[in-house]
Design a protein around this motif. Sequence first.
Motif, PDB file in Angstrom:
ATOM      1  N   LEU A  46      -1.697  -8.976  -7.502  1.00  0.00           N
ATOM      2  CA  LEU A  46      -2.939  -8.458  -6.935  1.00  0.00           C
ATOM      3  C   LEU A  46      -4.103  -9.439  -7.148  1.00  0.00           C
ATOM      4  CD1 LEU A  46      -2.745  -4.682  -7.895  1.00  0.00           C
ATOM      5  CD2 LEU A  46      -2.677  -5.645  -5.596  1.00  0.00           C
ATOM      6  N   GLN A 104      -1.275  -8.310  -1.581  1.00  0.00           N
ATOM      7  CA  GLN A 104      -1.562  -6.876  -1.522  1.00  0.00           C
ATOM      8  C   GLN A 104      -0.340  -6.043  -1.148  1.00  0.00           C
ATOM      9  OE1 GLN A 104      -4.842  -6.608   1.174  1.00  0.00           O
ATOM     10  NE2 GLN A 104      -6.206  -7.729  -0.180  1.00  0.00           N
ATOM     11  N   TYR A 148      -8.270  -2.506  -5.566  1.00  0.00           N
ATOM     12  CA  TYR A 148      -7.977  -3.935  -5.453  1.00  0.00           C
ATOM     13  C   TYR A 148      -9.172  -4.765  -5.949  1.00  0.00           C
ATOM     14  CZ  TYR A 148      -7.235  -8.508  -3.395  1.00  0.00           C
ATOM     15  OH  TYR A 148      -7.108  -9.850  -3.211  1.00  0.00           O
TER      16      TYR A 148
END
Length: 166
Positions: A12, A17, A58
């Motif tokens: 990440l 992703q 994220y």
Amino acid sequence: MNQPLAETLTHLRVGNQSFLITFYQENRDLFARWARRQHQLEPPAAHELLRTVLVEFYDQVADGRLTKLPPDLRAHVYGMAVQELQTARPATEVLPAAEAGRRRRLLGLFGQLSSDCQQVLMFFYFRGYNFEKVAGKMGFANATVARLQKANCLRRLYELSLKDSA
């Protein structure tokens, strides 16, 4: 989702992703059912909320605010969704006319700023980003540049308000 947690965070941080995409695909229907039961959201709105929360997750991993995966990722994401819904709800109180007028005036002045200034101020004041994150999002060299840009944008907004009131 069987890869080790440390490896997931590393992926990440470098921009991979695929973990989040897989998580989204595996949990979107379950999340939509939960959102309908708990918050009366239709599936398209629930899917958008899940995407928003996963982007924020994220961002937290990428900028170092989150250094380890929570033991129950699904519960963590649902908690983030609840926070997002609580902050997104409009206030039910009606503002006094003077305050509502002041806010409308400021919003009009804000619209006169350049898009970069608007973005810097939005990141700092409304999203709560620190100067490091503002610098990263805006492509500035460092946090000091972001701080100076924010100060310049506030000065422009102040000058616009002085012109407007004169």
